[in-house]
Motif scaffolding. Sequence first.
Motif, PDB file in Angstrom:
ATOM      1  N   HIS A  11      26.717  23.365 -15.000  1.00  0.00           N
ATOM      2  CA  HIS A  11      27.609  22.662 -14.089  1.00  0.00           C
ATOM      3  C   HIS A  11      28.142  23.684 -13.105  1.00  0.00           C
ATOM      4  O   HIS A  11      27.876  24.883 -13.217  1.00  0.00           O
ATOM      5  N   ASP A 329      26.694  11.843 -13.719  1.00  0.00           N
ATOM      6  CA  ASP A 329      27.289  12.797 -12.788  1.00  0.00           C
ATOM      7  C   ASP A 329      26.431  14.048 -12.742  1.00  0.00           C
ATOM      8  O   ASP A 329      25.572  14.281 -13.611  1.00  0.00           O
ATOM      9  N   HIS A 331      26.608  18.387 -10.776  1.00  0.00           N
ATOM     10  CA  HIS A 331      27.505  19.458 -10.329  1.00  0.00           C
ATOM     11  C   HIS A 331      28.190  19.138  -9.009  1.00  0.00           C
ATOM     12  O   HIS A 331      29.224  19.735  -8.694  1.00  0.00           O
ATOM     13  N   GLN A 334      31.243  16.382  -9.968  1.00  0.00           N
ATOM     14  CA  GLN A 334      32.238  16.686 -10.986  1.00  0.00           C
ATOM     15  C   GLN A 334      33.591  16.978 -10.340  1.00  0.00           C
ATOM     16  O   GLN A 334      33.672  17.267  -9.129  1.00  0.00           O
ATOM     17  N   GLN A 340      33.188  14.586  -5.314  1.00  0.00           N
ATOM     18  CA  GLN A 340      33.776  14.156  -6.578  1.00  0.00           C
ATOM     19  C   GLN A 340      33.815  12.635  -6.698  1.00  0.00           C
ATOM     20  O   GLN A 340      34.367  11.933  -5.851  1.00  0.00           O
ATOM     21  N   TYR A 342      33.739  11.263 -10.409  1.00  0.00           N
ATOM     22  CA  TYR A 342      33.430  11.463 -11.822  1.00  0.00           C
ATOM     23  C   TYR A 342      33.733  10.199 -12.612  1.00  0.00           C
ATOM     24  O   TYR A 342      34.855   9.684 -12.579  1.00  0.00           O
ATOM     25  N   ARG A 348      32.094   6.476 -20.066  1.00  0.00           N
ATOM     26  CA  ARG A 348      30.904   7.322 -20.144  1.00  0.00           C
ATOM     27  C   ARG A 348      29.970   6.925 -21.299  1.00  0.00           C
ATOM     28  O   ARG A 348      28.752   6.889 -21.107  1.00  0.00           O
ATOM     29  N   ASP A 369      28.915  16.843 -20.746  1.00  0.00           N
ATOM     30  CA  ASP A 369      28.986  15.720 -21.673  1.00  0.00           C
ATOM     31  C   ASP A 369      28.472  16.095 -23.048  1.00  0.00           C
ATOM     32  O   ASP A 369      28.766  15.418 -24.032  1.00  0.00           O
ATOM     33  N   LEU A 389      36.827  18.866 -19.166  1.00  0.00           N
ATOM     34  CA  LEU A 389      35.846  17.802 -19.379  1.00  0.00           C
ATOM     35  C   LEU A 389      35.477  17.805 -20.856  1.00  0.00           C
ATOM     36  O   LEU A 389      35.045  18.825 -21.391  1.00  0.00           O
TER      37      LEU A 389
END
Length: 496
Positions: A11, A329, A331, A334, A340, A342, A348, A369, A389
Motif C-alpha cells: 500500500h 480499494d 493505494h 486509501q 480517497q 475507502y 468490506r 485487508d 486500517l
Amino acid sequence: MSNQTLIQYFHWYYNEEEKLWQKVAREAPVLKDMGITGVWLPPSYKSTEGEDAVGYDCYDLFDLGEFDQKNSIPTRYGHKDEYLQAIQALHEQQIMVLADVVFNHKAGADELEKVPVRRVATDNREEYISDVFEIEAWTRFTFPGRKGKYSEFIWDKSCFSGIDWAEDLQETAIFSIQNEYGEGWEDVPSNELGNYDYLMFNDIEFRNSAVREELKRWGEWYYETCGVDGFRLDAVKHISTEFLNEWLDHMKAKFNKEFFIIAENWVVDDVVHLRNYIDITEGRMQLFDSMLHLNFYDASIAGDGYDLSKIFENTLVESHPQLSITFLDNHDSQPLQDLQAYVEFWFRPLAYGMILLREQGIPCIFYPDLYGAEYVDKDDEGNDAAVELIGIESLPLLAKIRRDLAYGFQRDYLDHPNCIGWTREGISEMEKSGIAVVLSNGEQGAKNMEIGIGHAGKVFIDAMGYRQEEITIDENGWAEFFCEAGSISVWVAKDN
C-alpha cells in the motif's frame, strides 16, 4: 483449473520494519495456502527519493536496487537480489508475479537543458497561454551511478512532451515541450482537461521512435532478468494506446508468451470509458473495475439506503467479466490519498463476498485487508492525520472458500434493495463444491434460492459462523438461506 485470486502486495504507506521483498518471500507459502494465485508487486526500480519513494516517480527503470543512485542503493522495498528471491519464492508456490510498470513519465533528471516550451492552461491542456519561449528544465537523464550498464541510452528533451518545472524561473506550471514531433500533445484515451496526455513530471514522448525502442529493450531485459509472469500498467489513460499495443505485441512475439496484463484506467464517471478502452486495445489487457469500486464505496456510505440489487450496474464486470479485475480499494483510494474513496469497514466483508464468491471477474485483495496498516500523513487541511486500517478477519476464509468451493453454474437473486444472494452449483471435479451466499445491508435477511438438485438432501451450514442453524436442501434443490443484519453468510455442505 482453480479460481484465480490476486493480491496487491503493498500500500502507499508501507512502513513495516521488515523490507517488503523479504516479507513476500517469507509469506509466499501462506499466500498459497489462502488460495492466492497471483501477486502484484510495487514498482521495483529506483525513484527520485531512492529508499524513501513509493516508486511511481520513477527515475531509472534499469536500477532494481543495485546502484548507488538518489542517495541509496536499495529501493524502498529492498535490494535487487531480494526482489529476485521474492519472485523465486512465489514461483516455488506456483504463484504468478505481476510487475508494476510506469511508462507515463520519468522524474529526477540529472542535468538541465534549454527547452523550447509553451505554457498550457491547467484546466484545458489544449489551450496554450503563451508563445514559444525557452526555459531551463531537468530533462537529461544520464544515470551516472549505473555508468551505462544494461543500457547506454540517454534521455533528453526530445524524449519528453511536457514538464512541470522551469528551473531558471523557479516556476511550477504545465509546459508543452516544442519538439520535432509537433507542438501538441499525443493522442491518448482520456479527454479530461481537453487532453490528459500530461499527468506529472517529465511526460514521455512516445512519438519518438528511439524512446519506443528503448522501452522495448527494457521490457526484454526486465523479463530476462526477473522472469515475471505479467505486468500491471500504470496510468494508461494518459499513454498512447498505439505504443502500449506495440509494446505488448513485441513482448508476446519476442518471448512467445502470453503475459498476464492489467491496465489501470481510473474511471469514476461512466463505465463507457473502460469499455471503449477495451475496444481500442482489442482486449489485450484486463482492466481494474474502478466503477465497481465506486459502487462499493457509495454502498458503504449509504448503508441500508443503497439499493443492493443495482450494485453491479454501470460496471465493467457487468459487461466484460472476462476482462474485469474486481477490487475494493488500492493505494490510490486509501485514506489520505488524492483519490480517497475507502470502502467503510462494516461493508468490506460484504464487498469481498461479492468479488471472491461470484463467477464474474478476477478479484484482487488489498494488502491492508490482510495485514492491517498504520500510518500518518497530511490531511486536506495540511494537518497530521493518523490512520489505522484493520485487517478483515473473515478475508482468509472467504479466499479459501473461493479456492475450494465457489465453482459451477451461478444463479442470481439480486432482487431486493437490502438483501441479495446467489448460489454456485458446484462441479463434478470438486465433489464438495457448491455454495449459497446471502448478504444484507439492512435487517437480517432470508432468500429462497435454488442450488441444484445434485445437493438434494444435503445439510448446509454457515461457514462464517454467524448463523447456527442447519439447513437441508429439498428434493428439488431449493432451500431458504439466512444472514444477519449488515452481514454476509456463506452456506456450504456440512461435511466440507
